[in-house]
Design an enzyme around this catalytic site. Structure first.
Site, PDB file in Angstrom:
ATOM      1  CB  CYS A 116      71.872  65.671  28.575  1.00 20.33           C
ATOM      2  SG  CYS A 116      70.499  64.767  29.290  1.00 20.33           S
TER       3      CYS A 116
ATOM      4  CG  ASP B 256      66.489  67.427  35.943  1.00 17.42           C
ATOM      5  OD1 ASP B 256      67.483  67.396  36.678  1.00 17.42           O
ATOM      6  OD2 ASP B 256      65.856  68.460  35.710  1.00 17.42           O
TER       7      ASP B 256
ATOM      8  CB  CYS C  94      71.492  67.765  31.766  1.00 17.09           C
ATOM      9  SG  CYS C  94      70.029  66.919  32.407  1.00 17.09           S
ATOM     10  CG  ASP C  95      66.358  69.724  32.250  1.00 17.70           C
ATOM     11  OD1 ASP C  95      66.685  69.450  31.083  1.00 17.70           O
ATOM     12  OD2 ASP C  95      65.319  69.304  32.771  1.00 17.70           O
ATOM     13  CE  LYS C  96      66.452  71.949  37.164  1.00 15.39           C
ATOM     14  NZ  LYS C  96      66.122  70.871  36.231  1.00 15.39           N
TER      15      LYS C  96
ATOM     16  CB  CYS D 213      64.557  65.756  27.082  1.00 15.25           C
ATOM     17  SG  CYS D 213      65.101  64.698  28.433  1.00 15.25           S
TER      18      CYS D 213
ATOM     19  CB  SER E  28      59.736  67.412  34.213  1.00 11.35           C
ATOM     20  OG  SER E  28      60.212  67.275  32.891  1.00 11.35           O
TER      21      SER E  28
END
EC number: 4.2.1.9
Length: 574
Positions: A56, A88, A129-131, A201, A477
């Site tokens: 990521c 994650d 990445c996500d956060k 992702c 998720s």
């Protein structure tokens, strides 16, 4: 544009670069090779979440160099720095996931401290990445200096047995392997091919959901969220972001001018229409909180309820982010929604133009089925819905995109942590029709509000994803599919009803009506609450302890400070 365009006496960097008393400060900049002219220019923080933790983030340093070129071309002085991420996919399924949501607020806090400490005038933030995406957007709104967000791009899809795959297929492969439906050799082959490049992702999981939000909310240049991470076109968007942030300094267009109530509503529409991550219901309230805007889970799910689901993206659908990019990207999705009357077209963006002006020349492509026309949605309401009832007085959230059924009733199978639930699933120690309950995983109780992808993917891999339900005060998720309800509030650690459940209690879930109920009377719940005692977690020092002391409820965004409403002086005005 040149340095004369900017009045340094009105910018934060005057505190470190102007006047005889700042000679020691300037000496540091000379030590790093800056010229007198560069020191006299506005300073732009270029922050990335680059690291070697996961794909990521691995391409962000490259893109940051292009941002810096753009800043320099527009008479600014870039100052690059980095902050943390917790990825994650690697943190999933063990105690590492307790760090994930916490990292969002640490990212925002660390960016704030770096910007404050060095008095930078503006910011360009790149995240993967996500956060890290909401973390940087939260910092931009909190600081309120001219800012542009840029996504680092999605990963390319893998190929396995003739099909596109993502990391979620590997998580589900673990469940198939445990059920005896996948060989050691096939699982190994799948893990080797699922993630073939740099990037986040590939499905409409949390990273791509929040990347779509960055354009819809107006903090990113149009089109910048789409291209996969390896594509060289990302570097051109990065360079353009660096140039444009200088225009924002000149015009004094700030994040709180952009992130309004209507912009937040646009962001919620994009999440619903794309079948995006339930985590959006956590992050939009947190971004709003930084601006001092009341916009909680109830507001988010109300918009979800009236928005059509039109983008056929994984995990509920068939396509990945690269497929949407190839038919025109987020702009096509936004244009379709705008023309259908679902977006506020008058919201200003970092281009200095409105949403409607940005999308004026976008044409909906008819020779594709990644994004459906508004007149022919996949479902007439959003791919994510909210639930309330005596089991979730503060609300809960579930992704229904791709789900064949939206009602479930069954007996509770109660676990007080994810590990116990995962072990039971691996042993197949549950029954068809059960409602698996994982509690004490909320923001305070975890601490950290873990995602449950390992458990939900294992259930799906065992072929039970449509035969059981799962509820938790933790999170899921963006890659989770199946009847999985998260963010149940109040959480167990606060004495919420989920903490009062016992094995066998009958639970009724109706995602059509938006209800989550347990078959217990108010009197029985009151009696159980009297007998309930708080459960002490194992984290009584360190950052997880600190987080548990300050974090608020999930339906308000799980925020850790009073927010924009309590602000006395904005950093941008120092």
């Amino acid at each position: 544009m040149d340095a004369k365009t900017f009045d340094k006496s009105k910018l934060p960097s005057r505190h470190t670069t102007v006047g005889a008393s700042r000679a020691p400060h300037r000496s540091y900049y000379y030590a790093m090779g800056l010229t007198e002219e560069e020191i006299a220019q506005p300073f732009v923080g270029v922050v990335t979440t680059w690291n070697e933790a996961a794909p990521c983030n691995i391409s962000l340093a490259r893109q940051a160099q292009s941002v810096k070129v753009g800043v320099q071309e527009a008479s600014g002085t870039p100052r690059e720095f980095t902050t943390i991420t917790v990825t994650d996919g690697i943190a999933m399924g063990h105690e590492g996931m307790k760090s994930s949501l916490v990292s969002r607020d640490v990212i925002a806090d660390s960016v704030e401290l770096t910007m404050r400490g060095h008095c930078y005038d503006a910011m360009v933030g790149l995240a993967g990445c996500d956060k890290s995406l909401p973390g940087l957007m939260m910092a931009m709104v909190r600081l309120n200096v001219p800012s542009i967000f840029m996504y680092g791009g999605s990963i390319l899809p893998g190929r396995f047995h003739g099909k596109d795959v993502t990391v979620v297929d590997v998580f589900e492969g673990v469940g198939q392997h445990a059920a005896g439906n996948m060989s050691d050799e096939d699982l190994h082959e799948l893990e080797c091919v699922a993630c073939p490049s740099a990037g986040s992702c590939g499905g409409q999981f949390t990273a791509n959901t929040m990347a779509c939000v960055s354009e819809a909310i107006g903090l990113a240049l149009p089109g910048s969220a789409g291209a996969p991470a390896p594509y060289e076109s990302r570097d051109e968007y990065a360079r353009a972001s660096g140039q444009q942030v200088m225009n924002l300094i000149a015009s004094n267009l700030r994040p709180r001018d952009i992130v309004t109530r209507k912009a937040l509503e646009n962001a919620a529409v994009i999440i619903a229409a794309s079948g995006g991550s339930t985590n959006g219901g956590l992050h939009l309230p947190a971004i709003a909180h930084e601006a001092g805007i009341d916009f909680d889970l109830d507001d988010v799910v109300e918009i979800f309820r009236r928005t059509p689901y039109i983008a056929d993206l994984k995990p509920g659908g068939r396509y990945v982010a690269k497929d949407m990019f190839e038919i025109g990207g987020v702009q096509v999705l936004m244009k379709t929604l705008l023309d259908g009357g679902y977006l506020h077209g008058d919201c200003i963006t970092v281009t200095g133009k409105t949403i409607a002006e940005n999308l004026a020349d976008v044409v909906f492509p008819t020779n594709q089925d990644v994004i459906r026309p508004i007149t022919d949605p996949i479902t007439p309401t959003g791919g994510v819905v909210g639930l309330k009832g005596n089991l979730a007085p503060d609300g809960a959230i579930v992704k229904v995109a791709g789900m064949a059924r939206q009602q479930h009733s069954g007996p509770a199978r109660v676990f007080d942590c994810e590990e116990d639930a995962f072990d039971a699933v691996q042993r197949r120690d549950y029954k068809e029709g059960d409602v698996i309950v994982i509690r004490y995983e909320g923001p305070k109780g975890g601490p950290g509000m873990r995602e449950m992808l390992s458990t939900t993917a294992a259930i799906y891999g065992q072929g039970m994803g449509e035969k059981v339900a799962l509820i938790t005060d933790g999170r899921f998720s963006g890659g989770t599919r199946g009847f999985c309800i998260g963010h149940v509030g109040p959480e167990a650690a606060e004495g919420g009803p989920i903490g009062l459940l016992k094995d066998g209690d009958m639970i009724h879930i109706d995602a059509v009506k938006g209800t989550l109920e347990v078959e217990l009377s108010d009197a029985e719940l009151a009696d159980r609450r009297k007998a309930w005692t708080p459960r002490k977690n194992d984290f009584q020092s360190g950052v997880l302890w600190k987080y548990a002391q300050t974090v608020g409820p999930a339906h308000k965004g799980a925020v850790t400070h009073p927010g924009g409403k309590a602000e006395v002086r904005c950093y941008a005005d120092i």
